[in-house]
Design a protein around this motif. Structure first.
Motif, PDB file in Angstrom:
ATOM      1  N   THR A  86      42.305  80.883  58.488  1.00  0.00           N
ATOM      2  CA  THR A  86      42.025  79.572  57.900  1.00  0.00           C
ATOM      3  C   THR A  86      41.891  79.715  56.389  1.00  0.00           C
ATOM      4  OG1 THR A  86      39.639  79.900  58.312  1.00  0.00           O
ATOM      5  CG2 THR A  86      40.894  78.656  59.967  1.00  0.00           C
ATOM      6  N   GLY A  87      41.990  78.594  55.689  1.00  0.00           N
ATOM      7  CA  GLY A  87      41.899  78.608  54.235  1.00  0.00           C
ATOM      8  C   GLY A  87      43.135  78.017  53.596  1.00  0.00           C
ATOM      9  N   GLU A  88      43.468  78.486  52.394  1.00  0.00           N
ATOM     10  CA  GLU A  88      44.618  77.942  51.664  1.00  0.00           C
ATOM     11  C   GLU A  88      45.488  79.055  51.098  1.00  0.00           C
ATOM     12  OE1 GLU A  88      41.497  76.810  50.052  1.00  0.00           O
ATOM     13  OE2 GLU A  88      41.230  75.049  51.321  1.00  0.00           O
ATOM     14  N   VAL A  89      46.797  78.792  51.111  1.00  0.00           N
ATOM     15  CA  VAL A  89      47.772  79.669  50.456  1.00  0.00           C
ATOM     16  C   VAL A  89      48.610  78.832  49.504  1.00  0.00           C
ATOM     17  CG1 VAL A  89      47.876  81.351  52.330  1.00  0.00           C
ATOM     18  CG2 VAL A  89      49.396  79.367  52.370  1.00  0.00           C
ATOM     19  N   GLY A  90      49.290  79.529  48.570  1.00  0.00           N
ATOM     20  CA  GLY A  90      49.985  78.810  47.505  1.00  0.00           C
ATOM     21  C   GLY A  90      51.270  78.116  47.928  1.00  0.00           C
ATOM     22  N   ASN A  91      52.005  78.692  48.909  1.00  0.00           N
ATOM     23  CA  ASN A  91      53.285  78.102  49.301  1.00  0.00           C
ATOM     24  C   ASN A  91      53.637  78.540  50.720  1.00  0.00           C
ATOM     25  OD1 ASN A  91      54.711  80.758  49.060  1.00  0.00           O
ATOM     26  ND2 ASN A  91      54.197  80.462  46.879  1.00  0.00           N
ATOM     27  N   ALA A  92      54.694  77.940  51.267  1.00  0.00           N
ATOM     28  CA  ALA A  92      55.103  78.222  52.645  1.00  0.00           C
ATOM     29  C   ALA A  92      55.538  79.670  52.822  1.00  0.00           C
ATOM     30  CB  ALA A  92      56.229  77.274  53.057  1.00  0.00           C
ATOM     31  N   GLN A  93      56.172  80.245  51.791  1.00  0.00           N
ATOM     32  CA  GLN A  93      56.600  81.634  51.873  1.00  0.00           C
ATOM     33  C   GLN A  93      55.394  82.563  52.015  1.00  0.00           C
ATOM     34  OE1 GLN A  93      57.713  79.460  49.543  1.00  0.00           O
ATOM     35  NE2 GLN A  93      59.779  79.167  50.402  1.00  0.00           N
ATOM     36  N   ASP A  94      54.326  82.278  51.266  1.00  0.00           N
ATOM     37  CA  ASP A  94      53.116  83.091  51.372  1.00  0.00           C
ATOM     38  C   ASP A  94      52.471  82.940  52.748  1.00  0.00           C
ATOM     39  OD1 ASP A  94      53.337  84.192  48.892  1.00  0.00           O
ATOM     40  OD2 ASP A  94      51.832  82.920  47.924  1.00  0.00           O
ATOM     41  N   LYS A  95      52.550  81.752  53.319  1.00  0.00           N
ATOM     42  CA  LYS A  95      51.979  81.545  54.652  1.00  0.00           C
ATOM     43  C   LYS A  95      52.719  82.391  55.686  1.00  0.00           C
ATOM     44  CE  LYS A  95      50.565  77.995  57.962  1.00  0.00           C
ATOM     45  NZ  LYS A  95      50.293  76.557  58.179  1.00  0.00           N
ATOM     46  N   ASP A  96      54.035  82.397  55.618  1.00  0.00           N
ATOM     47  CA  ASP A  96      54.818  83.229  56.541  1.00  0.00           C
ATOM     48  C   ASP A  96      54.538  84.717  56.315  1.00  0.00           C
ATOM     49  OD1 ASP A  96      55.952  80.973  57.630  1.00  0.00           O
ATOM     50  OD2 ASP A  96      57.775  81.067  56.399  1.00  0.00           O
ATOM     51  N   LYS A  97      54.440  85.086  55.048  1.00  0.00           N
ATOM     52  CA  LYS A  97      54.150  86.482  54.711  1.00  0.00           C
ATOM     53  C   LYS A  97      52.789  86.899  55.254  1.00  0.00           C
ATOM     54  CE  LYS A  97      53.913  89.479  50.608  1.00  0.00           C
ATOM     55  NZ  LYS A  97      54.035  89.497  49.119  1.00  0.00           N
ATOM     56  N   LEU A  98      51.836  85.982  55.176  1.00  0.00           N
ATOM     57  CA  LEU A  98      50.494  86.248  55.677  1.00  0.00           C
ATOM     58  C   LEU A  98      50.515  86.520  57.184  1.00  0.00           C
ATOM     59  CD1 LEU A  98      47.378  86.262  55.406  1.00  0.00           C
ATOM     60  CD2 LEU A  98      47.462  83.764  55.703  1.00  0.00           C
ATOM     61  N   THR A  99      51.248  85.709  57.919  1.00  0.00           N
ATOM     62  CA  THR A  99      51.337  85.896  59.374  1.00  0.00           C
ATOM     63  C   THR A  99      51.895  87.280  59.701  1.00  0.00           C
ATOM     64  OG1 THR A  99      51.640  83.528  59.767  1.00  0.00           O
ATOM     65  CG2 THR A  99      52.341  85.028  61.509  1.00  0.00           C
ATOM     66  N   SER A 110      47.856  88.598  68.819  1.00  0.00           N
ATOM     67  CA  SER A 110      48.536  87.398  68.357  1.00  0.00           C
ATOM     68  C   SER A 110      47.823  86.850  67.133  1.00  0.00           C
ATOM     69  CB  SER A 110      48.573  86.326  69.466  1.00  0.00           C
ATOM     70  OG  SER A 110      47.252  85.941  69.829  1.00  0.00           O
ATOM     71  N   VAL A 111      48.538  86.020  66.377  1.00  0.00           N
ATOM     72  CA  VAL A 111      47.996  85.426  65.150  1.00  0.00           C
ATOM     73  C   VAL A 111      48.178  83.913  65.206  1.00  0.00           C
ATOM     74  CG1 VAL A 111      48.188  85.272  62.634  1.00  0.00           C
ATOM     75  CG2 VAL A 111      48.439  87.496  63.782  1.00  0.00           C
ATOM     76  N   VAL A 112      47.094  83.190  64.949  1.00  0.00           N
ATOM     77  CA  VAL A 112      47.141  81.730  64.838  1.00  0.00           C
ATOM     78  C   VAL A 112      46.877  81.409  63.373  1.00  0.00           C
ATOM     79  CG1 VAL A 112      46.152  79.540  65.589  1.00  0.00           C
ATOM     80  CG2 VAL A 112      46.307  81.457  67.198  1.00  0.00           C
ATOM     81  N   ASN A 113      47.928  81.031  62.658  1.00  0.00           N
ATOM     82  CA  ASN A 113      47.820  80.798  61.218  1.00  0.00           C
ATOM     83  C   ASN A 113      47.592  79.314  60.956  1.00  0.00           C
ATOM     84  OD1 ASN A 113      47.998  80.689  58.457  1.00  0.00           O
ATOM     85  ND2 ASN A 113      49.788  82.030  58.315  1.00  0.00           N
ATOM     86  N   GLU A 114      46.333  78.953  60.692  1.00  0.00           N
ATOM     87  CA  GLU A 114      45.950  77.565  60.423  1.00  0.00           C
ATOM     88  C   GLU A 114      45.683  77.332  58.941  1.00  0.00           C
ATOM     89  OE1 GLU A 114      45.388  74.719  62.503  1.00  0.00           O
ATOM     90  OE2 GLU A 114      46.670  75.845  63.877  1.00  0.00           O
ATOM     91  N   THR A 115      46.169  78.227  58.077  1.00  0.00           N
ATOM     92  CA  THR A 115      45.978  78.018  56.643  1.00  0.00           C
ATOM     93  C   THR A 115      46.796  76.824  56.167  1.00  0.00           C
ATOM     94  OG1 THR A 115      47.754  79.609  56.182  1.00  0.00           O
ATOM     95  CG2 THR A 115      45.493  80.443  56.160  1.00  0.00           C
TER      96      THR A 115
END
Length: 220
Positions: A86-99, A110-115
């Motif tokens: 949870t939280g915030e990321v700067g862009n969609a690419q960073d969100k995918d990278k985070l996962t 498993s990972v549930v990415n709700e950022t």
């Protein structure tokens, strides 16, 4: 009325002190009474899995710091090796990278990415409000007579409540209803591992065997 409010406040503060999962290894005392002798003993995860979850959170946070530095604000919660972000990321690419980054951590199932892809807007007052909401939800779960409160982990992000745990369909529905009834909660997201009643029986702690002393009593 005053004493009723005080008792409710004590319940909230006690639940906040429990941390992320109602799974501390120490007794919790509320209002002079013992709530649980050892909450780890009634956690539906094995002791080994609980240790793994803590290790996953430590490793994930270290990788996030190394990769994103101050370019993201992310909270990591692991339950039964399922990771909620949870939280915030700067862009969609960073969100995918985070996962992908967290999926590569040892023992993660498993990972549930709700950022959210959004500016980092969470203020201290907002975080305090989220912490208070978490406490109120935990207190409400504790008050429910038909649920095992220690089976649930509660995470709040910007007034959205995330519920984690190994639960039956009935427990999942009931806990979500309770969380929705808490003031200031805008949304409830269920991140449960749902099992049948029969499967749940395997997670319940086994009672200690009762032994009797059959030796004869000494003569007076």
């Amino acid at each position: 009325m005053k004493s009723k409010i005080s008792r409710a406040m004590c319940s909230v503060l006690a639940c906040v002190a429990l941390g992320g999962a109602l799974s501390a290894c120490v007794p919790l005392v509320v209002g002079g009474g013992m709530v649980a002798g050892s909450l780890m003993a009634v956690d539906r995860r094995t002791a080994g899995t609980q240790v793994e979850d803590e290790s996953i959170e430590l490793k994930a946070n270290a990788r996030i710091r190394e990769t994103f530095n101050d370019k993201a604000r992310i909270s990591v919660t692991s339950y039964n090796r399922q990771v909620l972000l949870t939280g915030e990321v700067g862009n969609a690419q960073d969100k995918d990278k985070l996962t992908r980054l967290i999926e590569a951590v040892d023992n993660v199932r498993s990972v549930v990415n709700e950022t959210s892809v959004a500016p980092f807007t969470a203020t201290l007052s907002q975080r305090s409000a989220d912490t208070f909401i978490t406490g109120k939800v935990r207190a409400s779960l504790l008050d429910a007579k038909d649920l095992q409160a220690s089976a649930f982990k509660v995470v709040t992000e910007n007034k959205v409540v995330y519920l984690m745990g190994i639960v039956t369909p009935r427990e999942a529905k009931r806990a979500a209803e309770i969380a929705r009834g808490v003031n200031d909660v805008t949304k409830v997201v269920r991140v449960f591992e749902v099992v049948s009643e029969d499967e749940l029986a395997r997670y319940q702690p086994k009672p200690a065997p009762v032994t009797t002393d059959a030796s004869p009593s000494p003569s007076p």
